[in-house]
Design a protein around this motif. Structure first.
Motif, short mmCIF file in Angstrom:
data_model
loop_
_atom_site.label_atom_id
_atom_site.label_comp_id
_atom_site.label_asym_id
_atom_site.label_seq_id
_atom_site.Cartn_x
_atom_site.Cartn_y
_atom_site.Cartn_z
N THR A 171 34.01 36.67 47.46
CA THR A 171 32.95 37.62 46.63
C THR A 171 31.63 37.45 47.02
N ARG A 200 38.73 37.81 41.86
CA ARG A 200 38.03 36.52 41.07
C ARG A 200 38.38 36.37 39.96
N ASN A 201 38.29 37.57 39.12
CA ASN A 201 38.57 37.39 37.80
C ASN A 201 40.24 37.07 37.45
N ILE A 202 41.08 37.67 38.37
CA ILE A 202 42.50 37.33 38.08
C ILE A 202 42.74 35.75 38.31
N GLN A 229 33.39 49.15 47.32
CA GLN A 229 34.94 49.14 46.81
C GLN A 229 35.41 47.42 47.19
N ASP A 251 34.20 45.34 44.54
CA ASP A 251 34.94 45.53 43.19
C ASP A 251 36.33 44.90 43.28
N ASP A 252 36.76 44.93 44.48
CA ASP A 252 38.32 44.42 44.55
C ASP A 252 37.97 43.03 44.73
N SER A 253 37.15 42.46 45.16
CA SER A 253 36.70 40.82 45.55
C SER A 253 36.69 40.35 44.05
N ARG A 254 35.80 41.08 43.24
CA ARG A 254 35.65 40.55 42.13
C ARG A 254 36.81 40.62 41.11
N GLN A 255 37.59 41.74 41.08
CA GLN A 255 38.79 41.60 40.34
C GLN A 255 39.92 40.49 40.89
#
Length: 513
Positions: free
Chosen positions: A41, A183-185, A174, A177-181
């Motif tokens: 990220t 990371r959160n998961i 994009q 955003d994908d990397s943060r998602q």
């Protein structure tokens, strides 16, 4: 090896070590995965913020530099004035600076660098083929046409380059955003996995360690409650099972000791009963001859008073006095031996009323000596009324007996509540006690003064000491006083070893006598 055998062979320390090692591995794996996700990220964010976005800003500066070149060139072509070429020159400098900055920002972007190289090539070609020849021609002749539209290719390439940067920024956002998602998961998954692991570990420890300990504790409480025949069946890790077997072995030894103690107690009870009977009989059998000796000696004295000389009278008086003292000694010994055996009741005793009775008993001596007794309101304590009466009568009686010849007795009593006991003092202004005799005065038959001067058997303070200790306290004498004597003693507020049992009537009569 089955799990049951494994449980029995492993100790609780081994289980805790394995659980701790599992937790460490889980934490390290989660930390490594989380670090990798965060690194990804961060890399995407850094590329977008540190390279693509600044590159777009630099493209704007590059566009301005190229525009300055075109506007400066046109102004010079129309007027022919050399100073109007200054924007053209500064535009070239700005272009070089902007392209250098773009090369630095896009060093890892091969596609964008190719677009930038093409833009630089077209700009250089425009200057070489169009701008520079026009400037040279205008400097020679004013009849020169306006710049051609050759710059349109540079403008088109710049637009394409900016569009490529914009597309790259869009893709970067994009990707961020994908990397943060992701990371959160990942972090949510790690948290859920950690919670599940903690729950699994808690269940495992409860089944393997805590449940056997709970069962062992329940069995121990059952035995502690008095069910000494309850056998312990320990389970679980080897050390807990070993502890259970040790506790069960201790239970068996306690059962054996209790059986032996019960047998000894029964034998002791029979022995005490025999001793009590013997003491009672012995006291009567011993006192009967003494009474006869004293009586017949007194009869001889009365009948042959005129025939006996002074020495014979003295011998008879000695015999009567010795028999009387022997009777008192036997009575005091019997009283001393019965403390804790016959006198052993436990009930509330109003010390104020009890000391009133003691003062009434000593009323003749108090009036004869002119004594004064000062005391506060005394508390109600738990104990044996007969024993406490002995205690106070001996202490106050001693204060009156060992009075100073030059002043009337003055007795001061104090009482205080200290933690879980009552504290008392009995002070007088008598002859006092030397410090060297502070310990001896509580020993039975220890006398500090001649019998001819102070009467008594030397057992009174020994009785006081035994009564106080029987009530869970201690007694001492203040060795710092020189103008009298102070006895300090304590009585426990709760005496568990006393058993409610009323003294025998014959014992009360004996004490009163």
């Amino acid at each position: 090896m089955t799990s049951s055998n494994l449980t029995r062979r492993w100790t609780s320390q081994t289980w805790f070590g394995c659980v701790l090692a599992g937790m460490v591995v889980l934490i390290l794996a989660g930390a490594g995965l989380g670090t990798q996700v965060l690194a990804d990220t961060t890399a995407v964010s850094n590329r977008l913020n540190d390279h693509i976005s600044p590159a777009r800003t630099t493209v704007v500066q590059l566009d301005g530099a190229l525009g300055d070149q075109v506007s400066g060139l046109r102004a010079f072509a129309v007027s022919g004035r050399p100073e109007l070429l200054e924007p053209y020159r500064t535009g070239i400098t700005g272009e070089l600076a902007a392209t250098a900055r773009l090369h630095e920002l896009l060093a890892d972007e091969a596609g964008l660098l190719a677009e930038l190289d093409e833009l630089e090539r077209l700009a250089a070609q425009w200057r070489r083929d169009s701008a520079e020849p026009l400037i040279a021609a205008r400097q020679i002749s004013p009849a020169v046409s306006q710049p051609s539209d050759a710059f349109a290719a540079v403008r088109a390439q710049l637009t394409d380059f900016d569009a490529a940067l914009l597309d790259e920024r869009t893709r970067g956002r994009q990707a961020l955003d994908d990397s943060r998602q992701v990371r959160n998961i990942v972090f949510l998954g790690l948290a859920a996995l950690l919670l599940a692991a903690v729950a699994a570990i808690a269940v495992l420890l409860r089944l393997i360690v805590l449940r056997p300990l709970t069962r062992l504790s329940a069995a121990v409480r059952t035995v502690a409650a008095g069910d000494f025949g309850h056998r312990l069946s320990p389970h679980g890790p080897s050390d807990i099972a070993a502890l259970g077997h040790d506790v069960d072995a201790m239970r068996e030894r306690l059962v054996q000791a209790l059986v032996a103690a019960s047998e000894t107690r029964d034998a002791l009870a029979r022995s005490n009963a025999d001793l009590e009977q013997f003491a009672y009989v012995a006291s009567h059998d011993l006192q009967e001859p003494l009474r006869k000796v004293a009586s017949f000696c007194q009869m001889l004295q009365r009948r042959y008073a005129g025939s006996l000389d002074d020495r014979a009278q003295q011998y008879i008086a000695f015999a009567v006095d010795g028999a009387t003292r022997m009777q008192r000694l036997i009575t005091d010994l019997l009283t001393f031996s019965r403390i804790g055996r016959v006198y052993d009741s436990s009930k509330p005793v109003d010390l104020g009323s009890l000391v009133d009775q003691v003062e009434q008993t000593l009323a003749a001596t108090i009036e004869e000596t002119g004594a004064r007794i000062d005391r506060p309101d005394l508390p109600t304590v738990q104990g044996d009324a007969t024993l406490l009466a002995m205690l106070w009568q001996n202490l106050i009686g001693n204060a009156l007996k060992f009075r100073h010849p030059d002043r009337p007795p003055h007795v001061t009593i104090s009482a205080a509540s200290v933690a879980d006991e009552w504290s008392f003092t009995v002070s007088d202004n008598g002859i006092g006690v030397d410090a060297e005799f502070a310990d001896k005065i509580f020993v039975i038959f220890q006398r500090l003064h001649p019998r001819e001067k102070y009467s008594g058997t030397g057992i009174g303070l020994a009785i006081c000491k035994r009564v106080v200790e029987h009530h869970g306290g201690a007694i001492s004498v203040d060795t710092t006083r020189t103008d009298g004597t102070t006895f300090a003693f304590t009585i426990a507020k709760h005496i568990r070893r006393l058993t409610p049992e009323a003294p025998d009537v014959s014992d009360r009569a004996l004490v009163a006598s």
